[in-house]
Enzyme design. Structure first.
Site: not given
Length: 242
Positions: A57, A83-85
């Site tokens: 996400f 976590v997508k950044v």
């Protein structure tokens, strides 16, 4: 080699997961809106229950503090979350902070080799370069992927290539050394198919139906080499394909 579904279509993705065809799921805000997805907590529970090993996400935020706060809440959903950044100056700072907390990170929208190396420097588990969008921009996407693979070799950071639009691109990426690919479920399904394979399978099925009739009539199994089996092959007109 690992495939991921780049989708939040619940029924389709959970089917792929339960079938053992994909390792996990990637999403972003655009995908969530497009697929009219339920809240991410509900998505997470459904994907994890279906067997996803990794669920991605994306965090957002106009400031470092906002982006980090949202990232921490995403990470709190469960152990399968990565976590997508976004690969921006703020994003790299957020990724570094998350890694100090032990949170696994994927740097997304990576377009240059320098960004790829920077992601490895902050300890990102994955980077997501966009193959199709690079091609759309007139870049040699294959050459850039090859350079990224070489630059990250041994770093602990892997490419998880996105914007993959055809099975042919999947094959090309694998030849370049990419081992993690995410694509729309329709593209993944197309990669599982080939017309010649379908023809061969149909021929095997025709022979098998005849073989079943022989064994049921005889009350016992008939070896493949038995004259009756060879006769059935001739009668169906289906060659034995190997």
């Amino acid at each position: 080699m690992k495939f991921y579904a780049d989708s939040a279509a619940l029924e389709t993705v959970t089917g792929l997961l339960r079938g053992g065809l994909i390792a996990g799921v990637t999403t972003n805000p655009t995908i969530l809106v497009r697929d009219e997805a339920p809240p991410v907590a509900e998505l997470y529970r459904a994907f994890a229950a279906a067997g996803a090993a990794e669920i991605f996400f994306q965090t957002t935020g106009a400031t470092q503090e906002q982006m980090l706060d949202r990232a921490e809440r995403i990470a709190g959903l469960g152990p399968e979350v990565i976590v997508k950044v976004p690969a921006t100056p703020i994003g790299f700072r957020v990724a570094a902070a998350l890694r100090r907390q032990g949170t696994p990170v994927l740097m997304t929208a990576v377009y240059s080799v320098a960004q790829a190396v920077s992601a490895a420097a902050v300890g990102a588990r994955y980077i997501a370069p966009y193959f199709g969008r690079l091609s759309d921009a007139g870049e040699d996407a294959s050459a850039i992927m090859a350079r990224m693979v070489g630059a990250l070799r041994g770093s602990g950071t892997d490419l998880l290539v996105a914007s993959v639009r055809t099975p042919e691109v999947i094959a090309e990426l694998a030849e370049l050394g990419v081992r993690h690919i995410t694509a729309n479920p329709a593209v993944l399904e197309a990669a599982f198919q080939d017309p010649v394979s379908d023809t061969a399978a149909a021929e095997f099925e025709a022979v098998a139906r005849g073989y079943d009739r022989i064994t049921h009539a005889a009350g016992s199994e008939t070896p493949e080499g038995h004259p009756a089996m060879r006769s059935q092959v001739r009668s169906t007109g289906s060659p034995v394909v190997s």
